[in-house]
Design a protein around this motif. Structure first.
Motif, PDB file in Angstrom:
ATOM      1  N   GLY A 145       6.416 -16.694 -41.167  1.00 44.12           N
ATOM      2  CA  GLY A 145       7.544 -17.514 -41.229  1.00 44.12           C
ATOM      3  C   GLY A 145       8.810 -16.761 -41.475  1.00 44.12           C
ATOM      4  O   GLY A 145       9.653 -16.927 -40.809  1.00 44.12           O
ATOM      5  N   SER A 146       8.689 -15.826 -42.328  1.00 44.95           N
ATOM      6  CA  SER A 146      10.129 -15.261 -42.798  1.00 44.95           C
ATOM      7  C   SER A 146      10.022 -13.588 -42.753  1.00 44.95           C
ATOM      8  O   SER A 146      11.023 -12.989 -43.062  1.00 44.95           O
ATOM      9  N   GLY A 147       8.792 -13.047 -42.089  1.00 46.56           N
ATOM     10  CA  GLY A 147       8.809 -11.468 -42.193  1.00 46.56           C
ATOM     11  C   GLY A 147       8.776 -11.026 -43.194  1.00 46.56           C
ATOM     12  O   GLY A 147       9.469  -9.695 -43.267  1.00 46.56           O
ATOM     13  N   VAL A 148       8.568 -11.694 -44.261  1.00 42.01           N
ATOM     14  CA  VAL A 148       8.365 -10.739 -45.539  1.00 42.01           C
ATOM     15  C   VAL A 148       6.914 -10.639 -46.261  1.00 42.01           C
ATOM     16  O   VAL A 148       6.161 -11.558 -46.136  1.00 42.01           O
ATOM     17  N   LEU A 149       6.586  -9.410 -46.594  1.00 42.11           N
ATOM     18  CA  LEU A 149       5.508  -9.284 -47.217  1.00 42.11           C
ATOM     19  C   LEU A 149       5.408  -9.751 -48.752  1.00 42.11           C
ATOM     20  O   LEU A 149       6.330  -9.410 -49.304  1.00 42.11           O
ATOM     21  N   ALA A 169      -2.955 -10.726 -40.689  1.00 41.38           N
ATOM     22  CA  ALA A 169      -1.526 -10.999 -40.587  1.00 41.38           C
ATOM     23  C   ALA A 169      -0.956  -9.969 -41.616  1.00 41.38           C
ATOM     24  O   ALA A 169       0.081  -9.489 -40.955  1.00 41.38           O
ATOM     25  N   LEU A 170      -1.304  -9.704 -42.594  1.00 43.99           N
ATOM     26  CA  LEU A 170      -0.691  -8.719 -43.640  1.00 43.99           C
ATOM     27  C   LEU A 170      -0.614  -7.309 -43.141  1.00 43.99           C
ATOM     28  O   LEU A 170       0.425  -6.592 -42.988  1.00 43.99           O
ATOM     29  N   ILE A 171      -1.807  -6.693 -42.501  1.00 40.31           N
ATOM     30  CA  ILE A 171      -2.015  -5.576 -41.866  1.00 40.31           C
ATOM     31  C   ILE A 171      -0.970  -5.379 -40.683  1.00 40.31           C
ATOM     32  O   ILE A 171      -0.351  -4.445 -40.689  1.00 40.31           O
ATOM     33  N   SER A 172      -0.883  -6.338 -39.954  1.00 41.30           N
ATOM     34  CA  SER A 172      -0.220  -6.267 -38.738  1.00 41.30           C
ATOM     35  C   SER A 172       1.101  -6.001 -38.893  1.00 41.30           C
ATOM     36  O   SER A 172       2.049  -5.652 -38.226  1.00 41.30           O
ATOM     37  N   ALA A 173       1.748  -6.565 -40.015  1.00 38.73           N
ATOM     38  CA  ALA A 173       2.967  -6.626 -40.387  1.00 38.73           C
ATOM     39  C   ALA A 173       3.220  -5.292 -41.330  1.00 38.73           C
ATOM     40  O   ALA A 173       4.353  -5.277 -41.823  1.00 38.73           O
ATOM     41  N   GLY A 174       2.266  -4.519 -41.314  1.00 33.73           N
ATOM     42  CA  GLY A 174       2.574  -3.171 -41.902  1.00 33.73           C
ATOM     43  C   GLY A 174       2.200  -3.070 -43.515  1.00 33.73           C
ATOM     44  O   GLY A 174       2.516  -2.288 -44.185  1.00 33.73           O
ATOM     45  N   GLY A 175       1.507  -4.330 -43.936  1.00 33.78           N
ATOM     46  CA  GLY A 175       1.317  -4.511 -45.203  1.00 33.78           C
ATOM     47  C   GLY A 175      -0.046  -3.501 -45.850  1.00 33.78           C
ATOM     48  O   GLY A 175      -0.895  -3.376 -45.108  1.00 33.78           O
ATOM     49  N   ASN A 176       0.039  -3.194 -47.176  1.00 35.56           N
ATOM     50  CA  ASN A 176      -0.963  -2.469 -47.604  1.00 35.56           C
ATOM     51  C   ASN A 176      -2.102  -3.394 -48.327  1.00 35.56           C
ATOM     52  O   ASN A 176      -1.862  -3.833 -49.424  1.00 35.56           O
TER      53      ASN A 176
ATOM     54  N   LYS C   7      15.535  -4.383 -41.893  1.00 41.35           N
ATOM     55  CA  LYS C   7      14.232  -3.497 -41.325  1.00 41.35           C
ATOM     56  C   LYS C   7      12.987  -3.927 -41.802  1.00 41.35           C
ATOM     57  O   LYS C   7      12.098  -3.248 -41.978  1.00 41.35           O
ATOM     58  N   ARG C   8      12.725  -5.283 -42.502  1.00 42.64           N
ATOM     59  CA  ARG C   8      11.442  -5.590 -42.897  1.00 42.64           C
ATOM     60  C   ARG C   8      10.506  -5.717 -41.871  1.00 42.64           C
ATOM     61  O   ARG C   8      10.896  -5.938 -40.685  1.00 42.64           O
ATOM     62  N   PRO C   9       9.357  -5.516 -42.205  1.00 41.30           N
ATOM     63  CA  PRO C   9       8.200  -5.331 -41.221  1.00 41.30           C
ATOM     64  C   PRO C   9       7.824  -6.837 -40.776  1.00 41.30           C
ATOM     65  O   PRO C   9       8.181  -7.896 -41.482  1.00 41.30           O
ATOM     66  N   GLY C  10       7.248  -6.784 -39.613  1.00 42.27           N
ATOM     67  CA  GLY C  10       6.792  -8.033 -39.118  1.00 42.27           C
ATOM     68  C   GLY C  10       7.791  -9.308 -38.842  1.00 42.27           C
ATOM     69  O   GLY C  10       7.481 -10.365 -38.807  1.00 42.27           O
ATOM     70  N   SER C  11       9.078  -8.679 -38.745  1.00 39.98           N
ATOM     71  CA  SER C  11      10.079  -9.996 -38.511  1.00 39.98           C
ATOM     72  C   SER C  11       9.821 -10.642 -37.291  1.00 39.98           C
ATOM     73  O   SER C  11       9.876 -10.057 -36.269  1.00 39.98           O
ATOM     74  N   ALA C  12       9.931 -11.995 -37.424  1.00 39.13           N
ATOM     75  CA  ALA C  12       9.620 -12.676 -36.276  1.00 39.13           C
ATOM     76  C   ALA C  12      11.214 -13.265 -35.767  1.00 39.13           C
ATOM     77  O   ALA C  12      11.347 -13.595 -34.684  1.00 39.13           O
ATOM     78  N   ILE C  41      11.556 -12.712 -52.638  1.00 47.70           N
ATOM     79  CA  ILE C  41      10.347 -11.552 -52.909  1.00 47.70           C
ATOM     80  C   ILE C  41      10.609 -10.331 -52.173  1.00 47.70           C
ATOM     81  O   ILE C  41      10.187  -9.289 -52.692  1.00 47.70           O
ATOM     82  N   GLU C  42      11.394 -10.506 -51.253  1.00 45.17           N
ATOM     83  CA  GLU C  42      11.837  -9.451 -50.223  1.00 45.17           C
ATOM     84  C   GLU C  42      12.662  -8.300 -51.236  1.00 45.17           C
ATOM     85  O   GLU C  42      12.496  -7.006 -51.101  1.00 45.17           O
ATOM     86  N   HIS C  43      13.337  -9.067 -52.157  1.00 43.42           N
ATOM     87  CA  HIS C  43      14.073  -8.221 -53.074  1.00 43.42           C
ATOM     88  C   HIS C  43      13.183  -7.773 -54.414  1.00 43.42           C
ATOM     89  O   HIS C  43      14.018  -7.458 -55.484  1.00 43.42           O
TER      90      HIS C  43
END
Lengths: 465, 384, 103
Positions: A145-149, A169-176, C7-12, C41-43
């Motif tokens: 929803g927000s593109g944040v890990l 979903a986390l891995i796909s977004a580059g998450g560890n 530039k955060r990952p997986g941005s919709a 959380i991003e920050h």
């Protein structure tokens, strides 16, 4: 001002029901609390052009067209706080989102489809209130929803195939992702796969998730459970153990996983509040959770009230969509019209529902909640996070004060009386106290106010007579 | 099973009866078809009030009861959140204030502490109260308990004597009366209990229990709803209610009556009542009633407009036609004692009710005259 | 101020406009449409509320509007769910103590 069909919830089930009803000539209103439709699974993603027939993509495109053509009145940022019977139909009371919670409204309808979905079921454990510990659905919402890990190093834990979806979903977004910790043994599913998996077309998804884990060398720790979370003011690590059949930790198998986020969930709880307010009969689903009882046409025990999707028993997005279609048909018929869906399509849809429900039951049989989690809940562990009620207090209500059901525990301890109204702690209270009767579950789930609403907004001079 | 006394009903009245009997040396079995405090007790606010009682037998009972409550709280530690917060009754206009002051004068003559408060002094007592009120009366003797905790802990204290047994989820199916018209036992889902005394503490359902013993008791349900807010810091210090509450309590109107009753709780939530309707045992939520309660509460405390409603609950007050409880021996069946029909005052009157019932069973002189509460009064009114 | 959000990952919604907001007086940047919880959380901010009984830190739990654990004060209004409310440009976001009403 009355609408023929009112759909509450704009996920896969709600969209399907709304499209069928609108195409059949009914006036339709759909409300959803989010800024977009799509629900927890699709999360407002724009529908791709692919997909036809009764696929989600096709239904979503049709939905958008019907909204544009003013044949569906779509109200976003809108919460339902109460459903009442009114003149043979229904009256739904609504409010705006948290920035506009005093913006109340009413929708009158002949038929109502409850498609309010579900949320992760939590079981308490020491440290579960530390910031950084969140539900699997919450982690997924952050990413999708927000593109944040949710963190730099994430552990995914609990039980069920949804853990794999979250990890993916986390891995796909580059998450560890440090590990996926699964309390059950999914190999048990193999017993059912031959009969139900291919038919449901589910194996591809699961295989894709597992492949993504393997590629990133993410360990999939089966028969393991998170026993506690530790950290100074925020999550720093979790302790996991190998567990036996009843989820008791096996001594000597403890290990520490460093992480700053834990995405955890033990199945789901259906959002049944509105149906409960008008007295719809409930049942206990194959996952031991509460569900709205429906017949093969998605009709509840209340005339004109339909339910679809997770509210009728946790079963996933495809089942939700098929149930939504059938519920839409039933809503149309309740309004005295003919559904714009062929008898053959309806029959096929109902058969799909049965098939998918069978698959869901097989999943629940493979990923049950076992009692061993209780062993880790020490006296100081909070059970009710809102009112900060400890396990010791809950146990004492039963052992010393004669509480025999969820309601009396609530009255004696305040567990379940806070902001969330027991939505989070109800399964934990039932589990810790050994309440397994349907009556206790149902009694504990009655919530006259589905979402908090300001007193000024409901004061009589603001309401219609 | 055998006991000196069987108490039917594990609400706050039954709990107090059990404790008083056990303390008097009697063996007691408490039976309830549901859980402890599962009926009207669990649906109430836990009021221990003298402020809303007009001079008469109920006020005498209330004054005795509040003393006994204070004693019990001392004996049982702070287990049920007894809060001597005091009541503040407010009047919206000069005429109502005048009536309220006269009412308070009469109460004062009976031993009630009632202090008139000018409109300009109300904010000293309640900083957030509306500035549009005509005045009020402060009743320092009013108290509040958490009623479910009270019932549970009082029963627990009775059990601690070793002379009390609690049977929950145990419906009473019959009351046996022998050939001489004397109680001989109570039949339950879990077997027969031999006893000479039955205390009918079934609250709103007291009429059904009386019927099992072959007698009639005119107790009707009077529905009420309470609104519960989000938790707040202490913003309402007293139990604050509008003067018309007293008139509503005493009213015979079957229709909806509402008056503002507002108070804080230990947990931070504010409770808002009170509605009265005679609609049988219909628990269906009525948002029009809730809307009126919200409106009236905001008129007294304007800040409540922005405060969120988290939940609401309803209950049924056991109501007798003359608004008095039924307390004491039933002349029609020897051994049958009634302790029910307290309407909205069950928690407040419970301590004294248990006290005088135990006195009555043990043959001691009762602390107050039970004649006004006697079930015999219905017998007389039914003739013709 | 961080520009991680861009530039955060997986941005919709990477094409969405950035939104400036403040948290406890410090300016931050988010993408418009992000929830307040996500932006914090991003920050690296995972807790923004302290509980009223035990004074413990809390952030998100359910993340989808059900549990009310993530309550936060937005433009002076307490008890807004950070997981549901979207960041709007200029938002004055504050952590909250206890009930959120200045206790």
């Amino acid at each position: 001002m009355a609408t023929d069909v009112l759909v509450v919830g704009g996920g896969a089930a709600g969209i399907a029901a709304a499209v069928v009803a609108a195409r059949s000539g009914c006036s339709v209103t759909l409300i959803d609390s989010s800024p977009t439709v799509g629900g927890q699974y699709y999360r407002g993603a724009e529908p791709p052009d692919s997909g036809s027939g009764l696929s989600y993509e096709a239904l979503r495109r049709a939905f958008d067209e019907l909204v544009d053509a003013a044949r569906i009145d779509r109200r976003l940022h809108t919460y339902a706080y109460a459903l009442e019977r009114r003149d043979g139909g229904f009256l739904l009371r609504t409010r705006g989102d948290d920035r506009h919670r005093g913006d109340v409204g009413e929708v009158e309808a002949s038929a109502v489809v409850i498609a309010t979905g579900a949320f992760d079921r939590q079981l308490p454990f020491p440290g579960w209130t530390l910031p950084g510990v969140m539900s699997g659905g919450g982690a997924q919402a952050l990413v999708k929803g927000s593109g944040v890990l949710p963190g730099q190093r994430i552990v995914v834990a609990g039980t069920g195939p949804f853990l794999l979806a979250v990890a993916h979903a986390l891995i796909s977004a580059g998450g560890n992702v440090a590990a996926v910790v699964e309390a059950n043994d999914p190999l048990g599913l193999a017993r059912h796969t031959r009969s139900v998996l291919p038919a449901a077309g589910k194996s591809a998804d699961l295989a894709r998730f597992l492949a993504a884990l393997a590629k990133k060398r993410v360990p999939y720790l089966r028969r393991h459970r998170v026993r506690r979370a530790t950290g100074n003011g925020r999550l720093e690590s979790v302790t996991v153990s190998r567990v036996g059949d009843d989820w008791q930790a096996i001594p000597g198998t403890e290990r520490l996983l460093e992480c700053d986020a834990l995405a955890i969930g033990y199945g789901f709880t259906a959002q049944t509040d509105l149906a409960g307010q008008v007295g719809a009969r409930m049942r206990i689903g194959s996952d031991d959770g509460l569900a709205i009882e429906v017949d093969a046409r998605q009709r509840t025990s209340v005339d004109g009230l339909l339910a679809a999707g997770e509210t009728t028993g946790i079963g996933g997005v495809d089942l939700a969509r098929m149930e939504g279609l059938i519920a839409g048909v039933a809503a149309v018929e309740h309004c005295g019209r003919r559904a714009a869906l062929s008898e053959r399509a309806i029959d096929r849809g109902m058969r799909d529902v049965v098939k998918l429900r069978g698959f869901a039951d097989a999943l629940h049989a493979t990923f049950p909640v076992r009692d061993g989690w209780r062993d880790d809940v020490d006296d100081t562990t909070l059970v009710c996070r809102c009112e900060e009620v400890s396990a010791a207090k809950v146990r004492s209500a039963v052992n010393d004060l004669g509480a025999r059901d969820a309601r009396s525990v609530k009255l004696l301890t305040r567990a379940g009386m806070g902001w969330c109204q027991g939505r989070v702690c109800a399964p934990a209270v039932d589990g810790l106290c050994g309440f397994d009767s349907a009556a206790s579950l149902i009694g504990g789930s009655y919530r006259p106010v589905a979402v908090p609403v300001p007193l000024g907004a409901i004061a009589s001079d603001r309401m219609s007579p | 099973m055998i006991a000196d006394v069987v108490v039917i009903g594990a609400g706050v009245v039954g709990a107090c009866c059990a404790r008083a009997c056990a303390e008097a040396g009697l063996t007691v079995v408490v039976v309830d078809r549901g859980a402890v405090a599962g009926g009207t007790t669990g649906g109430g606010e836990g009021n221990i009030l003298v402020s809303d009682k007009e001079p008469g037998p109920e006020l005498d009972l209330a004054l005795l009861s509040r003393e006994l409550w204070a004693q019990m709280a001392g004996a049982l530690g702070d287990s049920f959140e007894l809060d001597p917060k005091g009541g503040l009754v407010v009047a919206a206009n000069a005429a109502t204030f005048e009536q309220l002051l006269r009412f308070a004068d009469a109460q004062r003559a009976c031993g009630v502490v009632a202090e008139p408060v000018a409109a300009s002094d109300l904010p000293d007592l309640e900083p957030r109260i509306s500035r549009d009120l005509a005045g009020g009366v402060l009743y320092p003797q009013d108290m509040q308990v958490q009623p479910m905790l009270a019932a549970a802990h009082i029963i627990e204290s009775a059990r601690a004597t070793g002379r009390t047994t609690l049977l929950t989820e145990c419906a009473v199916t019959g009351i046996d009366v022998d050939a001489t018209g004397v109680i001989s036992g109570v039949r339950t889902a879990q077997g027969v209990i031999s006893t000479r005394y039955v205390i009918n503490a079934a609250g709103t359902w007291g009429g059904e229990i009386a019927a099992l013993a072959g007698v009639e008791l005119p107790i009707l349900p009077r529905r009420g709803f309470i609104l519960v807010t989000e938790p707040l810091p202490p913003m309402v210090r007293h139990k604050v209610y509008a003067a018309d509450y007293v008139a509503n309590v005493a009213s015979d109107n079957a229709g909806l009556e509402t008056s503002a009753v507002i108070e804080g709780t230990h947990s931070g939530t504010i409770l808002i009542g009170a509605s009265r309707e005679r609609v049988g045992f219909d628990k269906t939520l009525d948002w029009k009633v809730l809307g009126r309660l919200a409106r009236q509460a905001i008129d007294v405390f304007p800040f409540l407009a922005d405060v969120s409603l988290l939940r609401t609950y309803g209950g049924f007050r056991p109501y007798c036609p003359d608004h008095l409880p039924v307390i004491g021996p039933d002349p029609r069946v020897a051994g049958l004692m009634h302790a029910c029909g307290h309407e909205g005052a069950g928690v407040g009157l419970a301590a004294a009710t248990g006290h005088v019932i135990a006195q009555s069973i043990t043959g001691a002189p009762t602390s107050i005259d039970l004649a006004p509460f006697s079930p015999a009064r219905f017998e007389a009114s039914r003739v013709g | 101020m961080s520009d991680k959000a861009a530039k955060r990952p997986g941005s919709a919604g990477s094409t969405a406009a950035p939104a400036e907001f403040s948290f406890d007086g410090t300016p931050y940047r988010a993408i418009e449409g992000q929830t307040i919880a996500a932006a914090l959380i991003e920050h690296g901010i995972v807790a923004w509320r302290r509980t009223r009984v035990n004074d413990q830190p809390r952030g998100i739990l359910c993340g989808i509007g059900v549990c009310f654990d993530c309550l936060i004060t937005v433009n002076g209004e307490p008890n807004v769910r950070a997981c549901m409310a979207r960041v709007e440009p200029g938002d004055d976001v504050r952590s909250q103590e206890g009930t959120g009403y200045g206790d």
